[in-house]
Design a protein around this motif. Structure first.
Motif, PDB file in Angstrom:
ATOM      1  N   ILE A  55       0.828  -1.212   0.000  1.00  0.00           N
ATOM      2  CA  ILE A  55       0.000   0.000   0.000  1.00  0.00           C
ATOM      3  C   ILE A  55       0.862   1.261   0.000  1.00  0.00           C
ATOM      4  CG2 ILE A  55      -1.684   1.339   1.314  1.00  0.00           C
ATOM      5  CD1 ILE A  55      -2.940  -1.270   2.196  1.00  0.00           C
ATOM      6  N   ALA A 276      -6.558   6.213  -3.614  1.00  0.00           N
ATOM      7  CA  ALA A 276      -6.056   5.927  -2.268  1.00  0.00           C
ATOM      8  C   ALA A 276      -7.148   6.074  -1.225  1.00  0.00           C
ATOM      9  CB  ALA A 276      -4.883   6.857  -1.942  1.00  0.00           C
ATOM     10  N   LEU A 279      -9.626   3.371  -1.448  1.00  0.00           N
ATOM     11  CA  LEU A 279      -9.115   2.179  -0.766  1.00  0.00           C
ATOM     12  C   LEU A 279      -9.303   2.287   0.740  1.00  0.00           C
ATOM     13  CD1 LEU A 279      -7.463  -0.477  -0.690  1.00  0.00           C
ATOM     14  CD2 LEU A 279      -5.397   0.928  -0.603  1.00  0.00           C
ATOM     15  N   GLU A 283     -11.381  -0.447   2.953  1.00  0.00           N
ATOM     16  CA  GLU A 283     -10.761  -1.181   4.060  1.00  0.00           C
ATOM     17  C   GLU A 283     -11.467  -0.913   5.386  1.00  0.00           C
ATOM     18  OE1 GLU A 283      -8.682  -3.513   3.957  1.00  0.00           O
ATOM     19  OE2 GLU A 283      -8.161  -3.388   1.842  1.00  0.00           O
ATOM     20  N   ALA A 354      -2.256   2.102   6.074  1.00  0.00           N
ATOM     21  CA  ALA A 354      -1.246   1.135   5.637  1.00  0.00           C
ATOM     22  C   ALA A 354      -0.531   0.495   6.820  1.00  0.00           C
ATOM     23  CB  ALA A 354      -0.237   1.826   4.722  1.00  0.00           C
TER      24      ALA A 354
END
Length: 523
Positions: A55, A276, A279, A283, A354
Motif C-alpha cells: 500500500i 487511495a 481504498l 478497508e 497502511a
C-alpha cells in the motif's frame, strides 16, 4: 477481472466526487472515502485485495512527490524548526500519549503493541490537508506549516512503528537505537534522493521526447522509494528530497516541459489521491464487517484515543504559538485562532491505514498479535474522526473564525515578482541592444509590451496582439526581442523561486504564465 473493474469504477467515481465537491465546496477525497464505504454495503460488492506491504510503496511515492514539487530547498532551510517540532517531536509525543492510554485501557496489549498503535495514528496526511485547505482559502502561511509537517512526519512514524512491531514479535524491548536508526536512515535517504535527482536531471537532458521526459518523473518517485527502502533508509525522505532536487535542477528554458509536466501531474495526483482514499473507505468497511458485533465494545477506547489525538495536537500547537509570538516566527501558529485551525487540519489518512494493515497476525512463537483487532478498529476510528469530521466542517469553521484568505498576500507577492521579471526583461533588451535596429513604431510596441508584462503575469491573460502587430515589419527581429525578454524574465523567476522568503507556489504561478507566453509565440 473484478479487481480491474473495481479500480476503473473508483477512477470514474473520482470524476463524480470532484464535480460534487466543487458544487458543495467539500474536499473530494473525503467524498471518495464516504462513497467507497457506502458502496461496500451493497451485497456482493467485490473487495480490492492489495497486500498491506504494497500500500505505501504504491500510493505514497507519487503523492509525496506531487506535494514536494510545490516546495523548495530554500523554504525548508527556513522551516527547520517547524520540521523538528511538528514532523518529529509531535509524532513522538502523540505516540507516547496514545501508547500510554492504550496500555492502561486495553488488557494484555503490552508496551510494544501500544507503541505501534501510537505510531499508526500519529502522522497527519499531507494529501488530505492539501485537498481540504486549498478549497477553503486558508492563508498560505498556515498551508506551508501543514506542508512542512506532512512531508516528513511519515518517516518518523514508520521507524517507530517498525521498531515496535519487531519488539512485539520478537519479545524484546524498544531501545534507544531507534533514534540512531532514524538519524542514519534519514541521512542515507537524503543522499539517495540527491543522487536520484541528479540522475534524473541527466536522463531528461539526454531524452529528446518531451512526453518521455514527463513519463520519467512518474517512474522516479517509485525508484527513489524502493532504493531507499532496500538500503534500510527512509523511502519517504528519499522521495521528498528527489522532488526538491529535480526542482533545483529546473532550467528557465524548459518552458514546454514544465507546462506538460504540470498538466500530467495534475491528472496523476487527482486519480491516485482518489484511488487511495477509495481504498481507505473499502478497508474501513472491511474492518467493520470482520469485527461484527464485537466492534461495539471497542468504540469506547477508540473514542478516548480520538480525543487524545486532537488534544495532544492542540496543546503542542498552543505551546508553539506562545514561542512563535516571542520569536516572531512566521512559520508557526501565532494565535488561538491559528492553533484551532491547524489542530482541525491534523487529518490522518493513507499512512495510518497502511500501517494498521501491516500489523502481523502472529508473534514469533505463533500466538496472535496482542489486541490486533482492537488496534485496527482504533486506527480506523481515528482516521474517520480526523478526516471526515474536519473535512466536512472546515469550511464552516473558517467562516466562523473569519480566517479565510482573500488572496491579497499572494497577489502582492506575485506583483512584486512580476515586476522583477519585467525589470529583468527590459535589462536584457538593453544589454543586447536589439531595439536600436527596430523602426520607431516597433520600439514603441515593444516598450508597451514590456510595460504590460507584469499585468499579464498577474491576471493570467495571454494577449498576443503585439506579436501580430510586430509581424508587419521586422518579424524575425521582433520575435528575437520577445524571446530574449521572456528568457530573462523566466531566469529571474527561477532564481527567485529558490530564495528563502519566496513562496514557491507564487513563483510557479508566475513562471507558468511566462512558459505559456513562450509556447504561443510564433516560430
Amino acid at each position: 477481472m473484478d479487481q480491474l473493474a473495481l479500480i476503473i469504477g473508483l477512477l470514474l467515481a473520482t470524476v463524480v466526487a470532484v464535480g460534487l465537491g466543487d458544487r458543495l465546496r467539500l474536499p473530494y477525497p473525503v467524498l471518495m472515502l464516504l462513497l467507497a464505504v457506502g458502496l461496500t454495503f451493497i451485497p456482493g460488492f467485490p473487495d480490492l485485495d492489495i497486500a498491506p506491504e504494497l500500500i505505501l510503496p504504491i500510493f505514497l511515492p507519487p503523492l509525496l512527490f506531487a506535494t514536494a514539487q510545490r516546495s523548495s530547498w530554500a523554504v525548508f532551510r527556513v522551516r527547520w524548526r517547524t520540521l523538528i517540532m511538528l514532523a518529529v517531536a509531535l509524532v513522538v509525543i502523540t505516540t507516547a500519549v496514545v501508547a500510554g492510554a492504550a496500555w492502561l485501557m486495553i488488557p494484555g496489549i503490552g508496551i510494544p503493541a501500544a507503541i505501534a498503535l501510537g505510531a499508526m495514528v500519529a502522522p497527519p496526511d499531507p494529501v488530505a490537508v492539501e485537498s481540504v485547505a486549498g478549497r477553503v482559502h486558508m492563508p498560505r502561511r498556515l498551508i506551508t506549516v501543514l506542508q512542512s509537517e506532512g512531508l516528513f512526519n511519515d518517516a518518523a512514524a514508520i521507524v517507530i512503528f517498525q521498531a515496535a512491531v519487531a519488539a512485539a514479535v520478537g519479545g524484546t524491548r524498544i531501545g534507544p537505537d531507534v533514534v540512531l536508526k532514524f538519524v542514519i536512515g534519514a541521512a542515507v535517504a537524503v543522499v539517495a534522493g540527491i543522487a536520484m535527482g541528479w540522475l534524473t536531471a541527466i536522463i531528461t537532458r539526454l531524452v529528446a521526447s518531451m512526453v518521455a521526459r514527463s513519463a520519467v518523473t512518474l517512474v522516479v518517485p517509485f525508484a527513489a522509494y524502493i532504493l531507499a527502502e532496500e538500503v534500510h533508509a527512509s523511502g519517504v525522505i528519499a522521495v521528498v528530497v528527489t522532488a526538491l532536487e529535480m526542482q533545483r535542477h529546473s532550467r528557465p528554458q524548459d518552458a514546454a516541459e514544465r507546462v506538460t509536466r504540470t498538466a500530467f501531474w495534475d491528472v496523476v495526483e487527482l486519480l491516485v489521491t482518489a484511488l487511495a482514499f477509495g481504498l481507505v473507505g473499502l478497508e474501513i468497511r472491511h474492518v467493520i464487517r470482520d469485527e461484527g458485533s464485537d466492534i461495539w465494545g471497542m468504540l469506547g477506547v477508540a473514542a478516548v484515543v480520538c480525543v487524545l489525538v486532537f488534544a495532544v495536537r492542540f496543546l503542542w500547537l498552543a505551546v508553539l504559538a506562545m514561542g512563535g509570538r516571542k520569536r516572531r516566527n512566521a512559520l508557526q501558529p501565532t494565535s488561538a485562532k491559528e492553533v484551532l485551525i491547524l489542530t482541525w487540519c491534523g487529518m490522518r489518512g493513507l499512512a495510518t491505514l497502511a500501517l494498521a494493515l501491516a500489523l502481523p497476525l502472529t508473534l514469533a512463537d505463533g500466538t496472535p498479535f496482542p489486541a490486533r483487532d482492537y488496534l485496527l478498529v482504533i486506527a480506523c476510528a481515528v482516521l474517520l474522526a480526523t478526516l471526515v469530521l474536519p473535512g466536512l466542517t472546515l469550511p464552516w469553521l473558517m467562516r466562523v473564525l473569519n480566517a479565510s484568505n482573500d488572496g491579497t498576500e499572494e497577489r502582492d507577492a506575485a506583483l512584486v515578482l512580476a515586476q522583477r521579471a519585467q525589470a529583468a526583461a527590459v535589462a536584457a533588451l538593453k544589454e543586447h541592444d536589439l531595439m536600436k535596429d527596430l523602426p520607431p513604431e516597433k520600439v514603441a510596441l515593444v516598450k508597451e509590451k514590456m510595460g504590460r508584462l507584469h499585468a499579464e503575469l498577474l491576471d493570467g491573460s495571454l494577449r498576443n496582439e503585439s506579436v501580430a502587430d510586430l509581424r508587419v515589419r521586422g518579424r524575425g527581429l521582433a520575435i528575437a526581442v520577445q524571446t530574449i525578454a521572456l528568457d530573462a524574465a523566466r531566469q529571474e523567476v527561477v532564481l527567485a523561486r529558490n530564495e528563502p522568503d519566496m513562496d514557491p507556489e507564487v513563483a510557479d504561478r508566475v513562471l507558468r504564465q511566462l512558459d505559456l507566453r513562450t509556447m504561443i509565440m510564433p516560430e
